[in-house]
Design a protein around this motif. Structure first.
Motif, PDB file in Angstrom:
ATOM      1  N   LYS A 166      -5.804   8.083   3.771  1.00 22.24           N
ATOM      2  CA  LYS A 166      -6.950   7.323   4.256  1.00 22.24           C
ATOM      3  C   LYS A 166      -7.217   7.672   5.717  1.00 22.24           C
ATOM      4  CE  LYS A 166      -6.049   3.472   1.097  1.00 22.24           C
ATOM      5  NZ  LYS A 166      -5.773   2.024   0.972  1.00 22.24           N
ATOM      6  N   PHE A 201      -9.702  -0.637  -9.839  1.00 27.13           N
ATOM      7  CA  PHE A 201     -10.140  -0.588  -8.456  1.00 27.13           C
ATOM      8  C   PHE A 201     -11.349   0.322  -8.333  1.00 27.13           C
ATOM      9  CE2 PHE A 201      -7.295   2.994  -8.923  1.00 27.13           C
ATOM     10  CZ  PHE A 201      -7.931   4.003  -8.223  1.00 27.13           C
ATOM     11  N   CYS A 233      -6.303   6.387  -4.107  1.00 28.61           N
ATOM     12  CA  CYS A 233      -5.607   5.115  -4.059  1.00 28.61           C
ATOM     13  C   CYS A 233      -4.256   5.183  -4.756  1.00 28.61           C
ATOM     14  CB  CYS A 233      -6.451   4.028  -4.707  1.00 28.61           C
ATOM     15  SG  CYS A 233      -8.057   3.850  -3.952  1.00 28.61           S
ATOM     16  N   GLY A 250     -14.355   4.378  -9.476  1.00 30.38           N
ATOM     17  CA  GLY A 250     -13.573   4.172  -8.272  1.00 30.38           C
ATOM     18  C   GLY A 250     -12.325   4.984  -8.243  1.00 30.38           C
ATOM     19  N   ALA A 251     -11.982   5.716  -9.273  1.00 28.37           N
ATOM     20  CA  ALA A 251     -10.719   6.442  -9.279  1.00 28.37           C
ATOM     21  C   ALA A 251     -10.821   7.641 -10.180  1.00 28.37           C
ATOM     22  CB  ALA A 251      -9.592   5.519  -9.759  1.00 28.37           C
ATOM     23  N   SER A 287     -11.801   2.712   1.613  1.00 26.37           N
ATOM     24  CA  SER A 287     -10.687   1.870   1.181  1.00 26.37           C
ATOM     25  C   SER A 287     -10.820   1.544  -0.302  1.00 26.37           C
ATOM     26  CB  SER A 287     -10.652   0.578   2.000  1.00 26.37           C
ATOM     27  OG  SER A 287     -11.806  -0.215   1.745  1.00 26.37           O
ATOM     28  N   CYS A 288      -9.718   1.109  -0.900  1.00 22.68           N
ATOM     29  CA  CYS A 288      -9.700   0.803  -2.327  1.00 22.68           C
ATOM     30  C   CYS A 288      -9.742  -0.703  -2.533  1.00 22.68           C
ATOM     31  CB  CYS A 288      -8.459   1.407  -2.973  1.00 22.68           C
ATOM     32  SG  CYS A 288      -8.442   3.193  -2.830  1.00 22.68           S
ATOM     33  N   THR A 320      -5.363  10.322  -7.131  1.00 25.99           N
ATOM     34  CA  THR A 320      -6.554   9.653  -6.658  1.00 25.99           C
ATOM     35  C   THR A 320      -6.330   9.249  -5.224  1.00 25.99           C
ATOM     36  OG1 THR A 320      -5.954   7.351  -7.073  1.00 25.99           O
ATOM     37  CG2 THR A 320      -6.736   8.606  -8.960  1.00 25.99           C
ATOM     38  N   THR A 351      -7.660  -5.681  -1.247  1.00 32.17           N
ATOM     39  CA  THR A 351      -7.329  -4.267  -1.332  1.00 32.17           C
ATOM     40  C   THR A 351      -6.429  -3.963  -2.523  1.00 32.17           C
ATOM     41  OG1 THR A 351      -5.458  -4.562   0.180  1.00 32.17           O
ATOM     42  CG2 THR A 351      -7.577  -3.940   1.143  1.00 32.17           C
ATOM     43  N   GLU A 370     -13.288   2.760  -5.040  1.00 30.34           N
ATOM     44  CA  GLU A 370     -13.190   3.238  -3.659  1.00 30.34           C
ATOM     45  C   GLU A 370     -14.508   2.930  -2.971  1.00 30.34           C
ATOM     46  OE1 GLU A 370     -12.327   7.246  -1.019  1.00 30.34           O
ATOM     47  OE2 GLU A 370     -11.864   7.222  -3.166  1.00 30.34           O
ATOM     48  N   ASN A 374      -1.685   0.754  -5.095  1.00 27.56           N
ATOM     49  CA  ASN A 374      -1.639   1.835  -6.075  1.00 27.56           C
ATOM     50  C   ASN A 374      -1.031   1.283  -7.353  1.00 27.56           C
ATOM     51  OD1 ASN A 374       1.301   2.169  -5.987  1.00 27.56           O
ATOM     52  ND2 ASN A 374       0.974   3.149  -4.002  1.00 27.56           N
TER      53      ASN A 374
END
Length: 324
Positions: free
Chosen positions: A173, A263, A24, A35-36, A271-272, A22, A244, A265, A247
């Protein structure tokens, strides 16, 4: 276990550890959220297509410092590599496939062999099959490109082009200038937890148990958000900086059910952002010291968070009610 060809991992460890790439970091196998995660239908076997181009040579990704931007990813000749906001990382896919775009932004191609890395986490490196059957290198799920107008090593003429092209950082990123980098407010007490996402619970004398980071900074949730979705951008984000997420390997949780921690994105900058029970987490910029909760009840939409991820509200008389 056989991985689909579109997401062939670079490191052999990925074939035995049961994880998906992913943007993140790593996500435990079997989980997928907004988000992932990264999944896509398998592409046809390239050997079935006699029009496939000749195999490309293995690519090399290296980390280098570039003036005005900082740490970026380059090829073995030192040319800066870029990512495109209109692409997707989950699943990995290139939206720069027409001739004009590919000539201006040549994709970083590779063959079937292992991609060489220097200063880049090999667990973030993969490849995705383009419409012509060739394989393009990805970092954190994002397809990588060169910029045709960069004349040589150290050039970053593509940075910020069309407000959609950005140099890739070693973590996949967008690379940002060192003076623009935000301090890591998630570091837990001391160097031991530097670079980690730390989630803890502290007992507030008025609010009861509330969620903080490793340095004791209070976290908040926003009534206008929805689970797995943030609505705080621009000026809102400046007043309420996001918490933030680093991982899964650098996550420390105390006092909160780990299953509630996840989390998303963010769509504004990639950003995560940490979530608890689905709700995005924020700091309040005007909290000056660890333990401050001056944002509590702001505009009647910002609230400190219970260990269950619920908001803790205050009544009109100043007393504190329970979360719900």
């Amino acid at each position: 276990m056989e991985f689909p060809r579109w997401a062939l991992p670079v490191a052999a460890v990925l074939t035995t550890s049961g994880v998906f790439l992913t943007a993140c970091g790593q996500e435990p196998a079997g989980t997928l959220n907004s988000g992932a995660g990264s999944r896509q239908s398998p592409a046809a076997d390239p050997s079935d297509d006699p029009s496939d181009p000749p195999p490309a040579q293995p690519a090399t990704l290296e980390a280098a410092d570039v003036e005005r931007i900082g740490r970026v990813v380059t090829d073995k000749e030192g040319r800066t590599l870029y990512r495109f906001d209109k692409d997707t990382a989950r699943p990995p896919a290139s939206n720069c496939t027409d001739q004009a775009c590919a000539e201006a932004w040549p994709p970083v191609m590779t063959g079937q062999g292992q991609i060489e890395v220097k200063g880049v986490d090999e667990n973030l490196v993969g490849k995705v099959r383009r419409p012509d059957g060739a394989w393009q290198v990805t970092l954190g799920g994002w397809p990588l490109y060169r910029f045709a107008q960069d004349d040589g090593p150290g050039d970053v003429k593509g940075q910020g082009k069309s407000n959609a092209w950005f140099a890739a950082a070693p973590d996949g990123k967008k690379a940002t200038a060192p003076q623009q980098a935000q301090p890591d407010r998630n570091e837990g007490g001391g160097d031991r937890w530097a670079g980690w996402t730390v989630v803890k619970v502290r007992q507030d004398p008025q609010l009861g148990p509330i969620v903080t980071d490793g340095k004791g900074r209070v976290m908040y949730r926003f009534d206008k958000d929805r689970p797995k979705t943030t609505t705080c951008f621009g000026a809102c984000k400046k007043a309420w900086p996001v918490v933030t997420f680093t991982n899964w390997k650098k996550l420390k949780v105390e006092g909160v059910d780990r299953d509630l921690v996840d989390f998303i994105e963010r769509r504004d900058d990639g950003s995560c952002q940490l979530t608890i029970n689905g709700w995005p987490m924020y700091y309040y910029a005007e909290d000056e010291q660890p333990g401050d909760a001056t944002g509590q009840g702001a505009q009647n939409v910002w609230w400190v968070v219970s260990p269950q991820g619920k908001k803790i509200t205050t009544d009109a008389g100043g007393g504190y009610g329970g979360g719900y």
